[in-house]
Design a protein around this motif. Structure first.
Motif, PDB file in Angstrom:
ATOM      1  N   TRP A 171      -1.031  -4.231   3.419  1.00 44.25           N
ATOM      2  CA  TRP A 171      -1.807  -3.750   2.275  1.00 44.25           C
ATOM      3  C   TRP A 171      -3.132  -3.129   2.719  1.00 44.25           C
ATOM      4  O   TRP A 171      -3.491  -2.031   2.291  1.00 44.25           O
ATOM      5  CB  TRP A 171      -2.109  -4.900   1.324  1.00 44.25           C
ATOM      6  CG  TRP A 171      -0.936  -5.359   0.512  1.00 44.25           C
ATOM      7  CD1 TRP A 171       0.199  -4.652   0.201  1.00 44.25           C
ATOM      8  CD2 TRP A 171      -0.776  -6.635  -0.109  1.00 44.25           C
ATOM      9  NE1 TRP A 171       1.046  -5.405  -0.549  1.00 44.25           N
ATOM     10  CE2 TRP A 171       0.484  -6.624  -0.770  1.00 44.25           C
ATOM     11  CE3 TRP A 171      -1.560  -7.780  -0.174  1.00 44.25           C
ATOM     12  CZ2 TRP A 171       0.962  -7.730  -1.485  1.00 44.25           C
ATOM     13  CZ3 TRP A 171      -1.082  -8.871  -0.884  1.00 44.25           C
ATOM     14  CH2 TRP A 171       0.160  -8.840  -1.524  1.00 44.25           C
ATOM     15  N   LYS A 189      -9.117  -6.500  -7.995  1.00 38.01           N
ATOM     16  CA  LYS A 189      -8.526  -5.203  -7.660  1.00 38.01           C
ATOM     17  C   LYS A 189      -7.517  -4.740  -8.715  1.00 38.01           C
ATOM     18  O   LYS A 189      -7.500  -3.558  -9.089  1.00 38.01           O
ATOM     19  CB  LYS A 189      -7.836  -5.275  -6.294  1.00 38.01           C
ATOM     20  CG  LYS A 189      -7.149  -3.987  -5.875  1.00 38.01           C
ATOM     21  CD  LYS A 189      -6.458  -4.135  -4.527  1.00 38.01           C
ATOM     22  CE  LYS A 189      -5.789  -2.841  -4.107  1.00 38.01           C
ATOM     23  NZ  LYS A 189      -4.670  -2.457  -4.994  1.00 38.01           N
ATOM     24  N   ASN A 190      -6.668  -5.637  -9.193  1.00 37.82           N
ATOM     25  CA  ASN A 190      -5.538  -5.227 -10.033  1.00 37.82           C
ATOM     26  C   ASN A 190      -5.731  -5.445 -11.525  1.00 37.82           C
ATOM     27  O   ASN A 190      -4.928  -4.944 -12.312  1.00 37.82           O
ATOM     28  CB  ASN A 190      -4.263  -5.948  -9.581  1.00 37.82           C
ATOM     29  CG  ASN A 190      -3.612  -5.264  -8.402  1.00 37.82           C
ATOM     30  OD1 ASN A 190      -4.245  -4.509  -7.673  1.00 37.82           O
ATOM     31  ND2 ASN A 190      -2.334  -5.512  -8.205  1.00 37.82           N
ATOM     32  N   GLN A 218       1.288   1.969 -15.254  1.00 36.75           N
ATOM     33  CA  GLN A 218       1.238   0.820 -14.366  1.00 36.75           C
ATOM     34  C   GLN A 218       0.944  -0.443 -15.165  1.00 36.75           C
ATOM     35  O   GLN A 218      -0.076  -0.546 -15.842  1.00 36.75           O
ATOM     36  CB  GLN A 218       0.152   1.008 -13.301  1.00 36.75           C
ATOM     37  CG  GLN A 218      -0.094  -0.215 -12.427  1.00 36.75           C
ATOM     38  CD  GLN A 218       1.133  -0.600 -11.604  1.00 36.75           C
ATOM     39  OE1 GLN A 218       1.600   0.185 -10.799  1.00 36.75           O
ATOM     40  NE2 GLN A 218       1.642  -1.806 -11.817  1.00 36.75           N
ATOM     41  N   TRP A 235      -7.549 -10.309  -5.536  1.00 45.76           N
ATOM     42  CA  TRP A 235      -6.444  -9.535  -6.120  1.00 45.76           C
ATOM     43  C   TRP A 235      -6.700  -9.292  -7.607  1.00 45.76           C
ATOM     44  O   TRP A 235      -6.434  -8.207  -8.127  1.00 45.76           O
ATOM     45  CB  TRP A 235      -5.140 -10.300  -5.924  1.00 45.76           C
ATOM     46  CG  TRP A 235      -3.922  -9.528  -6.316  1.00 45.76           C
ATOM     47  CD1 TRP A 235      -3.357  -9.460  -7.545  1.00 45.76           C
ATOM     48  CD2 TRP A 235      -3.125  -8.706  -5.464  1.00 45.76           C
ATOM     49  NE1 TRP A 235      -2.255  -8.647  -7.532  1.00 45.76           N
ATOM     50  CE2 TRP A 235      -2.093  -8.171  -6.258  1.00 45.76           C
ATOM     51  CE3 TRP A 235      -3.184  -8.373  -4.112  1.00 45.76           C
ATOM     52  CZ2 TRP A 235      -1.125  -7.316  -5.746  1.00 45.76           C
ATOM     53  CZ3 TRP A 235      -2.213  -7.535  -3.599  1.00 45.76           C
ATOM     54  CH2 TRP A 235      -1.193  -7.015  -4.408  1.00 45.76           C
ATOM     55  N   TYR A 251      -0.369  -6.213 -12.562  1.00 48.13           N
ATOM     56  CA  TYR A 251       0.384  -6.878 -11.501  1.00 48.13           C
ATOM     57  C   TYR A 251      -0.515  -7.924 -10.855  1.00 48.13           C
ATOM     58  O   TYR A 251      -1.490  -7.591 -10.192  1.00 48.13           O
ATOM     59  CB  TYR A 251       0.851  -5.849 -10.475  1.00 48.13           C
ATOM     60  CG  TYR A 251       1.467  -6.407  -9.212  1.00 48.13           C
ATOM     61  CD1 TYR A 251       2.188  -7.593  -9.205  1.00 48.13           C
ATOM     62  CD2 TYR A 251       1.330  -5.719  -7.997  1.00 48.13           C
ATOM     63  CE1 TYR A 251       2.744  -8.091  -8.044  1.00 48.13           C
ATOM     64  CE2 TYR A 251       1.895  -6.204  -6.827  1.00 48.13           C
ATOM     65  CZ  TYR A 251       2.593  -7.392  -6.849  1.00 48.13           C
ATOM     66  OH  TYR A 251       3.148  -7.881  -5.688  1.00 48.13           O
ATOM     67  N   MET A 279       0.585   0.347  -8.181  1.00 50.18           N
ATOM     68  CA  MET A 279       0.484  -0.923  -7.463  1.00 50.18           C
ATOM     69  C   MET A 279       1.785  -1.386  -6.840  1.00 50.18           C
ATOM     70  O   MET A 279       1.852  -2.481  -6.292  1.00 50.18           O
ATOM     71  CB  MET A 279      -0.056  -1.995  -8.418  1.00 50.18           C
ATOM     72  CG  MET A 279      -1.407  -1.635  -9.018  1.00 50.18           C
ATOM     73  SD  MET A 279      -1.917  -2.794 -10.318  1.00 50.18           S
ATOM     74  CE  MET A 279      -3.329  -1.939 -11.021  1.00 50.18           C
TER      75      MET A 279
END
Length: 396
Positions: free
Chosen positions: A266, A184-185, A159, A181, A162, A202
């Motif tokens: 989401w 989280k990412n 991954q 975000w 993103y 993701m």
């Protein structure tokens, strides 16, 4: 007797709440201070195919395809799946230089079905690695080569980082969403990567060997098909790896309706995954002695940041009232500690990663952002979204 029952309920809830709070704190601390894992990628670049699922993306698909083609080499392919389109997506993608396959179905709708169709089209001449890129996403430098090499070298799904950016000129609520975000990412998966643990998928910037993706169950209408795919692969002893050296990015819609649709899909999807898959993964981890499954279950157990803040704050308020009214001191102190842990995690993440996204003053106004999301969580309880719905783009 009533006091004992209330105290038992308090401790049970606080114990359940402590799991995601402590996971968040550990991930943030590790991202900030744990030693970076040295990743040495081989020079050999596998033959890749980029799969782009697209539903009514005429406004931006040409630019996305051009960005992908700029990173391709001889033998690589880019395939756009124009899924149930009623606009010029297919024509524009072809003119931009992509291979295009069109799919139509009255009832089987959603990204998972589009991906399954695309894999079927690639099967006649399968690549070594398939990379999925959403039709509204752009690539960072060398993103495709980096994730492809990492995937081939480790023989595991990979991954990329993103990110979602707030459009220029938007207010603090969009900046808070961008920071959430980022946590989280980037921050959370980076922390687990430094600890040698897997990450969630993701939805875009995902690389798979042909064997992995061709054997996956993609043809579902699951609202968050990426999370489900990550769980399925982890249960098949193929937990995804995080590769922050490669980046894909997109932008939040500037319209409130677009943001609302996106956020509902989401967050309702994430909560459904917590409900359905976290217990299953944890049981599987214990039965098989599989640390990667346990780590993924713990990662998935962390709800959206706004909801976690909301739950901890409400729990603290109720516990303090119970302390004052019924002399239940220890649950109140425990709830205060959990709120402090969340606060420390958020401030550490902001200090190390979020300063360019949002100012400290704007971050401290996040309680208004959390309050605006209360209806979304009530909707999950009484009228949750279960079908995939595309978010409205700014180009529409």
């Amino acid at each position: 007797m009533l006091v004992l029952l209330l105290q038992t309920i308090q401790w049970l809830f606080l114990t359940l709440l402590a799991v995601p709070v402590l996971v968040l704190l550990v991930q943030v601390v590790a991202a900030c201070w744990a030693a970076a894992r040295v990743v040495v990628l081989s020079e050999q670049r596998p033959r890749i195919a980029i799969l782009v699922p697209a539903h009514n993306e005429a406004g931006g698909i040409g630019e996305v395809v051009a960005g992908i083609r700029a990173q391709l080499e001889t033998g690589d392919r880019v395939l756009v799946v124009a899924d149930n389109c009623s606009d010029e997506t297919a024509r524009i993608a072809r003119e931009a230089g992509a291979e295009v396959t069109e799919r139509r179905h009255e009832t089987l709708r959603g990204k998972g079905y589009a991906l399954d169709h695309g894999i079927g089209q690639l099967a006649a001449d399968p690549p070594e690695v398939v990379i999925i890129v959403d039709a509204d996403c752009y690539l960072g430098p060398q993103a495709l080569a980096t994730v492809a090499r990492a995937c081939m070298q480790n023989n595991r799904p990979v991954q990329a980082l993103y990110l979602m950016h707030a459009p220029e000129g938007t207010g603090p609520m969009r900046k808070i969403a961008e920071f959430a975000w980022l946590v989280k990412n980037l921050v959370r998966p980076l922390g687990f990567q430094k600890l040698g643990q897997p990450c969630q998928l993701m939805g875009t910037g995902m690389a798979f060997t042909w064997q992995q993706i061709s054997q996956a169950n993609l043809a579902t209408g699951h609202i968050v098909e990426d999370m489900k795919l990550g769980v399925d692969l982890a249960e098949a002893d193929q937990p995804p790896l995080f590769c922050p050296e490669a980046m894909v990015y997109s932008f939040f819609p500037s319209s409130d309706s677009g943001v609302s649709t996106q956020r509902t899909r989401w967050e309702h999807g994430h909560l459904s995954v917590i409900q359905s898959y976290v217990p299953r993964l944890m049981v599987g981890a214990i039965r098989r002695g599989n640390a990667a499954l346990a780590a993924l279950a713990l990662d998935l157990s962390v709800p959206p940041l706004a909801l976690l803040v909301m739950l901890a704050t409400v729990s603290c308020m109720i516990s303090v009232v119970a302390w004052l009214a019924l002399d239940l001191m220890w649950p109140a102190l425990a709830s205060i500690v959990l709120v402090m842990c969340i606060g420390v995690a958020i401030l550490l993440a902001w200090s190390a990663f979020g300063r360019k996204v949002i100012s400290l003053g704007e971050l401290l106004s996040a309680f208004a952002y959390v309050a605006r999301k209360i209806p979304l969580y009530f909707k999950f309880l009484f009228n949750r979204q279960v079908a995939w719905v595309r978010s409205k783009r700014d180009t529409e």
